[in-house]
Design an enzyme around this catalytic site. Structure first.
Site, PDB file in Angstrom:
ATOM      1  CE  LYS A  22       3.327  -5.437   4.535  1.00 17.78           C
ATOM      2  NZ  LYS A  22       1.984  -4.859   4.743  1.00 17.78           N
ATOM      3  CG  ASN A  23       3.072  -1.166   3.341  1.00 16.98           C
ATOM      4  OD1 ASN A  23       2.596  -2.291   3.427  1.00 16.98           O
ATOM      5  ND2 ASN A  23       3.458  -0.475   4.406  1.00 16.98           N
ATOM      6  CB  CYS A 116      -5.596  -5.709  13.007  1.00 13.60           C
ATOM      7  SG  CYS A 116      -4.538  -4.298  13.029  1.00 13.60           S
ATOM      8  NE  ARG A 121      -4.215  -1.115   9.980  1.00 17.24           N
ATOM      9  CZ  ARG A 121      -3.164  -1.693   9.423  1.00 17.24           C
ATOM     10  NH1 ARG A 121      -2.787  -2.885   9.791  1.00 17.24           N
ATOM     11  NH2 ARG A 121      -2.490  -1.076   8.495  1.00 17.24           N
ATOM     12  CG  ASP A 306       4.733   0.127   9.012  1.00 24.87           C
ATOM     13  OD1 ASP A 306       3.834   0.133   9.869  1.00 24.87           O
ATOM     14  OD2 ASP A 306       4.494   0.046   7.789  1.00 24.87           O
ATOM     15  NE  ARG A 398       0.105  -9.349   7.407  1.00 28.66           N
ATOM     16  CZ  ARG A 398       0.117  -8.216   8.122  1.00 28.66           C
ATOM     17  NH1 ARG A 398       0.294  -8.253   9.421  1.00 28.66           N
ATOM     18  NH2 ARG A 398      -0.067  -7.042   7.557  1.00 28.66           N
TER      19      ARG A 398
END
Ligand code: UD1
Length: 463
Positions: A22-23, A116, A121, A306, A398
Site C-alpha cells: 500500500k505504501n 489523525c 501528522r 506500523d 485501508r
C-alpha cells in the site's frame, strides 16, 4: 456495520502470499499524475486507500482503469490542480499528491490532511521542501495554495527527520524540476526505492534512493512505463505475527525477507524458529512465546512503527514482561485499551508501553481504533479463547486486502458479517488454486521448505 467474528485458538498453518505494498502503490499512483503518458501499475492492492488515490487522480483529469491488481493511469490530459477537502480527507497520505500536481501544472491547491488517530501528522516538512524548490505558498481559509509559475528549481534540502512522505514528495516534485536536487537525511524505506524505480522507468534521473542522500537530476518531462509494486512488508510482518500468536507454522512467500529484517530477530527472541530464503520466510512458533525485552520503533531499517501494534498483540500472551518504545508517532497506542478488554495487561506511559504477558486471552467485542491497531485486535481474537467481534473494519480495509480470506486459508475461523447480516466466509479447499487476481491467497498446508501451491479459498454465503 460490518464486523469480523473470530473463534480463536486455532493454530495457523500453511502458506500465503501477500498483496502489493500500500505504501508503495500510493506514492507511485500520485507520481503517475506527473507523467505525460500512460503508467501501468501492477500488483496494486485492492484497498480503500488505493480507491481514494484513484478518486483523486480522476478528479485531476486523469483517465484511470483497473483490471484485477493492475491500475492504468493516463495522465496525458490532466488539467486540474485542486484536490477538494472531501477527497483529501478520504486518505491521510493524500498530501503525497502535492509534489506531482505542482510539478506537472506549476500550481497545487489542497487542504491539510489534518490530525489523525495515530498523531498530529503535521506536513511542515512537505511545505518547506516545496518552498525550497521554488513554490510560493498562500494560505486561504484552510486551503494551501502553491504556485510555481516559472516551474520548480532543484535545491539542496535537508530533512530534520527522515519523513517517508516528505522524501517521496520531494523526489516526485524534483523529477521534472530544473537542475539538481539533493535530499539529505532522506527516508530509506523500501517504498522510497520502489518509487524511484517507477520514476526512473518513466525517464527520471534519481540516484541513491534507499540511502540517506538522494540525488535527483530534473528532466523536462516523464513518459509512461509499466511497473510492479513491491510486496507489502507490513502485511507480511502482520501475518507472521498471526502465525506466532497462534503457536502456528506458516510461510509467507513472494516477499523480500530483507524488508522485514528488523522483525525477524524479534520473532527469534520470542522463541520462534525462522527460516528465510530468496523470496520467502517461514515461522514455527513455540507452545508459549517468550517475552521480548525491548523493542524501539525507528525509521527503516529499524523496527517499523506500523508493526508495533501487531507486535503488542503477540506479546500479550508471551511469558514475561516486554517493553516497546514508540519513537515515530506520539500517540500510537490506542489499541492498548482495546487489547485490555481481552484480559491483556498493558500499561502506557508517554511513548513507552509495558506488556505483562498473560497465559491466555478471552474473546471480546472491540473496535478497531486505526489501521494497524485494528489488525492487532484480530491477532488477539485469533489467540483468545471463545468469540471475538471486531468492528471499525473501515480502518483495517485501508491496508489489508481480504484479511479474513487469508487467515481462513491458514486455518483460522474468521468470518466477515456484512451490514445486511450476510456472512462472507472463506473455507479451506484441498486442491483448487485461486486466481491471483482475486486477492485471496494461494494458501496451503505445507509448512516448511520451499512454498508450494496448495489449498485455496472460496467465498460462501452463510445463512
Ligand atoms: C508513512 C507511512 C506510514 C508509516 C510512516 C512511518 C505511507 C502512506 N505511510 O507515513 O504507514 O507509519 O511512514 O514509517 O507511506 N512529520 C512531521 N512533519 C512532516 C512530516 C512528518 O513532523 O511534514 C513527522 C510525523 O508526524 C511523524 C514522523 O514525522 O511523527 C514520521 O512521519 P512520516 O515518515 O512522514 O510518515 P508518513 O509519510 O506520513
Amino acid at each position: 456495520m460490518e464486523k469480523l467474528i473470530i473463534h480463536g485458538q486455532k493454530r495457523l498453518h500453511g502458506e500465503i502470499e501477500v498483496h502489493g505494498s500500500k505504501n508503495s502503490a500510493l506514492p507511485i499512483l500520485a507520481a503517475a499524475a506527473l507523467v505525460n503518458g500512460v503508467s501501468e501499475i501492477h500488483n496494486c492492492p485492492k484497498l480503500t486507500d488505493i480507491d481514494a488515490a484513484i478518486h483523486i487522480l480522476m478528479h485531476l483529469g486523469c483517465r484511470v482503469s483497473r483490471s484485477g491488481h493492475t491500475v492504468t493511469v493516463d495522465a496525458t490530459a490532466m488539467n486540474n490542480w485542486e484536490v477538494p477537502d472531501e477527497l483529501m480527507r478520504e486518505m491521510r497520505s493524500s498530501v503525497v499528491f502535492l509534489g506531482a500536481i505542482l510539478g506537472r501544472t506549476g500550481h497545487a491547491k489542497l487542504t491539510t490532511p489534518g490530525g489523525c488517530e495515530i498523531g498530529l501528522r503535521p506536513i511542515d516538512l512537505h511545505i518547506s521542501a516545496m518552498e525550497q524548490l521554488g513554490a510560493v505558498l498562500e494560505e486561504d481559509a484552510g486551503k494551501l495554495d502553491f504556485h510555481a509559475p516559472n516551474g520548480l528549481q532543484g535545491a539542496r534540502i535537508t530533512l530534520s527527520f527522515p519523513s517517508v512522505g516528505a522524501t517521496e514528495n520531494i523526489m516526485i516534485a524534483a523529477a521534472t524540476a530544473k537542475g539538481r536536487t539533493v535530499i539529505t537525511n532522506a527516508a530509506r524505506e523500501p517504498e522510497i526505492s520502489d518509487l524511484a524505480d517507477f520514476l526512473n522507468g518513466c525517464g527520471a534521473h534519481i540516484h541513491g534512493a534507499g540511502d540517506s542522500t538522494v540525488i535527483i537530476d530534473g528532466v523536462p518531462k516523464l513518459s509512461g512505463t509499466c511497473h510492479t509494486v513491491i510486496p507489502d512488508r507490513i502485511a507480511a510482518s502482520t501475518y507472521l505475527l498471526a502465525g506466532a500468536v497462534t503457536q502456528g507454522k506458516i510461510c509467507v512467500r513472494d516477499i523480500v525477507p530483507a524488508h522485514i529484517g528488523a522483525l525477524l530477530p524479534v520473532l527469534k527472541e520470542a522463541g520462534c524458529d525462522i527460516t528465510a530464503s530468496g523470496r520467502w520466510v517461514c515461522l514455527s512458533a513455540p507452545p508459549r512465546l517468550h517475552r521480548v525485552k525491548m523493542t524501539r520503533t525507528m525509521p527503516y531499517p529499524g523496527f517499523p512503527t506500523d508493526v508495533q501494534a501487531p507486535l503488542t498483540a503477540m506479546l500479550t500472551v508471551a511469558d514475561g514482561t516486554s517493553v516497546i518504545i514508540e519513537n515515530i508517532f506520539e500517540s500510537r497506542y490506542k489499541h492498548a485499551a482495546e487489547l485490555i478488554r481481552f484480559g491483556a495487561k498493558i500499561s502506557v506511559e508517554g511513548r513507552m508501553e509495558v506488556i505483562e504477558g498473560v497465559p491466555y486471552l478471552t474473546g471480546a467485542s472491540v473496535v478497531a481504533p486505526d489501521l494497524r491497531g485494528g489488525f492487532a485486535l484480530i491477532l488477539a481474537g485469533l489467540a483468545a479463547r471463545g468469540e471475538t467481534v471486531v468492528t471499525g473494519l473501515e480502518h483495517i480495509d485501508r491496508g489489508y486486502e481480504t484479511p479474513e480470506a487469508i487467515l481462513c486459508a491458514l486455518g483460522a475461523d474468521v468470518k466477515r458479517v456484512q451490514d445486511n447480516g450476510t456472512a462472507k466466509e472463506y473455507t479451506k479447499e484441498q486442491s483448487t488454486k485461486t486466481d491471483g487476481e482475486t486477492g485471496v491467497p494461494k494458501g496451503g498446508n505445507k509448512t516448511t521448505g520451499t512454498p508450494q501451491p496448495g489449498t485455496a479459498v472460496r467465498e460462501t454465503t452463510a445463512e
